[in-house]
Design a protein around this motif. Structure first.
Motif, PDB file in Angstrom:
ATOM      1  N   LYS A   2       0.823  -1.203   0.000  1.00  0.00           N
ATOM      2  CA  LYS A   2       0.000   0.000   0.000  1.00  0.00           C
ATOM      3  C   LYS A   2       0.862   1.260   0.000  1.00  0.00           C
ATOM      4  O   LYS A   2       0.538   2.255  -0.660  1.00  0.00           O
ATOM      5  CB  LYS A   2      -0.923  -0.008   1.211  1.00  0.00           C
ATOM      6  N   ALA A   3       1.974   1.224   0.754  1.00  0.00           N
ATOM      7  CA  ALA A   3       2.866   2.383   0.818  1.00  0.00           C
ATOM      8  C   ALA A   3       3.562   2.624  -0.516  1.00  0.00           C
ATOM      9  O   ALA A   3       3.999   3.740  -0.817  1.00  0.00           O
ATOM     10  CB  ALA A   3       3.906   2.190   1.922  1.00  0.00           C
ATOM     11  N   SER A   4       3.664   1.567  -1.332  1.00  0.00           N
ATOM     12  CA  SER A   4       4.336   1.686  -2.639  1.00  0.00           C
ATOM     13  C   SER A   4       3.366   2.010  -3.769  1.00  0.00           C
ATOM     14  O   SER A   4       3.792   2.233  -4.898  1.00  0.00           O
ATOM     15  CB  SER A   4       5.068   0.380  -2.971  1.00  0.00           C
ATOM     16  N   LEU A   5       2.067   1.998  -3.471  1.00  0.00           N
ATOM     17  CA  LEU A   5       1.065   2.154  -4.520  1.00  0.00           C
ATOM     18  C   LEU A   5       1.215   3.448  -5.324  1.00  0.00           C
ATOM     19  O   LEU A   5       1.107   3.428  -6.558  1.00  0.00           O
ATOM     20  CB  LEU A   5      -0.340   2.068  -3.911  1.00  0.00           C
ATOM     21  N   PRO A   6       1.484   4.617  -4.684  1.00  0.00           N
ATOM     22  CA  PRO A   6       1.685   5.834  -5.494  1.00  0.00           C
ATOM     23  C   PRO A   6       2.812   5.683  -6.513  1.00  0.00           C
ATOM     24  O   PRO A   6       2.690   6.136  -7.650  1.00  0.00           O
ATOM     25  CB  PRO A   6       2.006   6.907  -4.447  1.00  0.00           C
ATOM     26  N   GLY A   7       3.901   5.033  -6.106  1.00  0.00           N
ATOM     27  CA  GLY A   7       5.011   4.809  -7.031  1.00  0.00           C
ATOM     28  C   GLY A   7       4.628   3.897  -8.170  1.00  0.00           C
ATOM     29  O   GLY A   7       5.013   4.118  -9.327  1.00  0.00           O
ATOM     30  N   ILE A   8       3.833   2.846  -7.886  1.00  0.00           N
ATOM     31  CA  ILE A   8       3.371   1.916  -8.925  1.00  0.00           C
ATOM     32  C   ILE A   8       2.503   2.659  -9.949  1.00  0.00           C
ATOM     33  O   ILE A   8       2.619   2.446 -11.162  1.00  0.00           O
ATOM     34  CB  ILE A   8       2.574   0.757  -8.296  1.00  0.00           C
TER      35      ILE A   8
END
Length: 533
Positions: A71-77
């Motif tokens: 979830k914390a990586s979702l913006p980057g994805i």
């Protein structure tokens, strides 16, 4: 897999593999960008940009923490997905500049996937700094260069006149009487502007002051470059007037360029020093630009290697991008059948013409596929019209139509009037003819110019719309062929410009029926694909 106990070597290997795969996916765009850095002096500083970005991120590594949850990586994805979409569109249109910007977007997304939103906040400016390593498209570079040539020439002449020297300016040609100096592309100031803008951005980032001061430091790089380049041209003019053209050639010419660039840097630091005084901080020159102390304190803590499962999503997305790049690599333009300009008639109604030809220098610069130049004359009236058309069967890889607006200022010509006109009684491909109409002057000489861009059945008068339709048609039609049509007629001193308009209008009536055979429209039959290379 227990993400807490994963060996650091595995974590770094996975992210290293993702970074390597990113470079593989974008290898063609990166190679072309590095080639531009090597061959184009305006971008020779490009090699230093990624090095500086890596250093700035390394200094602040103590503020970076590898995130664990997806979830914390979702913006980057999400950013990676947007970057890959941009990459796919650039691949379909084979616009390398778009692919190069897509590389920066995907790289930013990978950084966000690894370090989350907090990491993006820390690395935002260093990553944004990478924009300065991407070369502008050639048509923007040409337009910018031509405008800067005229501005620098005018300001340089004003400096020469201030030194009590008689001088006359014709476009970008400085006439000193016994000598003439032409302000060419190399003297437009772009060689100062791009490196200085990069330096000003970096200085603004490291300068301690309010945002408005940082913004002014960066924005001041353009007027500073124009002013100092004009000063250099003025100094060269004064030296040439006193000691001959040797003062504008060889080592001395290059040395003056380096000296002016260093002076621009010095003035930039003077500006920052003044801002520091305004803000009440009496900083020495050596303290204006330096790494903040708080970065140094946090930089001692290394990044704790935590396996973020999003790295597998990143690898999957990049593999999809790699597959797409291989598919697009084999995509070839559809090239419509047409007559070669070699067969273009030299008799149009009452007009009799003689062919003219471009020198090899211009052919190398224009990179056109086919062209025609015919000087037409009416024997009974002695009226004359110069007809020129350049055809490109593929406008990819830097081979694009050149706008006359960029070329006209050369050799002393100036555009005194410019507008668009539509002729409802004249048609081409079933459409009313639309042209750019320009009156150009050089001393007492005048010429009337009509030109437009014939692009896959469209008549376009705006060079920026040419680029948009080039992008759109490359995706939807798999075609990038197109042409420029230009007509020029001399205007006598006492001749009414309306008479010259009528002359070109009458000539167009005889010309337009001939063009469709040489400039393919939207319907292409038969067609064939461009051969590789």
């Amino acid at each position: 897999m227990n993400t807490e106990n994963t060996k650091p070597a595995i974590v770094w290997s996975l992210w290293g593999a993702a970074l390597l795969l990113l470079c593989v996916v974008f290898r063609d765009s990166l190679i072309e960008m590095a080639t531009t850095w090597t061959n184009v002096e305006e971008y020779s500083h490009g090699f230093f940009i990624p090095i500086i970005t890596i250093y700035l991120l390394w200094v602040r590594r103590g503020e970076l923490v590898l995130v664990q949850g997806f979830k914390a990586s979702l913006p980057g994805i999400i950013i990676i997905c947007l970057g890959l979409i941009l990459f796919i569109l650039g691949g379909l249109a084979t616009i390398k500049t778009m692919e190069q910007y897509a590389f920066l977007v995907v790289l930013t997304g990978m950084f966000g996937s690894a370090f989350g939103l907090r990491g993006l906040r820390v690395g935002a400016i260093p990553l944004l700094f990478l924009v300065f390593m991407v070369p502008f498209p050639s048509f923007i570079l040409n337009n910018l260069s031509s405008k800067l040539q005229l501005i620098s020439s005018w300001l340089g002449v004003e400096f020469i006149r201030a030194c009590d020297i008689m001088v006359y300016l014709e476009g970008n040609v400085i006439d000193l009487g016994s000598y003439k100096l032409q302000v060419v592309d190399a003297c437009s100031g772009l060689r100062y502007l791009f490196p200085l803008a990069s330096l000003a951005f970096l200085c603004a980032y490291l300068f301690k002051g309010p945002f408005w001061q940082k913004l002014l430091i960066f924005l001041s790089s353009m007027p500073l470059t124009i002013f100092m380049n004009s000063f250099r041209i003025g100094v060269i003019g004064v030296l040439v007037d006193n000691w001959g053209t040797e003062m504008a050639e060889g080592f001395l010419h290059d040395f003056e360029g380096w000296a002016v660039f260093l002076l621009c840097m010095f003035l930039l630091f003077i500006e920052m020093w003044v801002f520091s005084r305004i803000s009440g901080r009496k900083l020495a020159m050596g303290e204006l630009v330096q790494i903040p102390e708080e970065w140094s304190h946090t930089a001692r803590r290394d990044i704790v290697p935590i396996l973020n499962k999003s790295v597998f999503a990143v690898l999957l997305l990049l593999c999809i991008g790699a597959g797409a790049s291989e598919v697009f690599k084999g995509r070839e333009d559809i090239i419509p059948a047409r007559k070669a300009f070699l067969t273009f008639p030299t008799t149009l109604g009452s007009w009799q013409g003689r062919n003219d030809y471009l020198t090899q220098f211009y052919l190398n610069e224009l990179k056109l596929t086919d062209y025609v130049i015919v000087n037409f004359i009416q024997p009974e009236t002695r009226n004359s019209v110069n007809f020129y058309s350049a055809y490109y069967q593929s406008q990819r890889k830097g081979a694009v139509v050149h706008s006359p607006r960029s070329c006209i200022p050369g050799d002393g010509w100036q555009i005194s009037s410019f507008e668009q006109r539509e002729f409802t009684d004249l048609q081409l491909d079933g459409q009313a003819l639309q042209v750019n109409r320009a009156i150009i002057q050089k001393g007492e000489s005048r010429q009337l110019v009509y030109f437009w861009f014939q692009q896959r059945g469209r008549m376009i008068t705006n060079e920026y719309m040419v680029k948009w339709y080039l992008f759109y048609d490359a995706i939807t039609m798999n075609r990038t062929d197109g042409a420029l049509i230009r007509l020029v007629t001399p205007v006598d001193k006492v001749e009414d410009i309306a008479v010259a308009d009528k002359r070109l209008h009458l000539f167009l009536k005889d010309l337009l029926p001939e063009l469709p055979a040489y400039l393919p429209g939207k319907i292409i039959e038969p067609v064939y694909s461009a051969l590789p290379g």
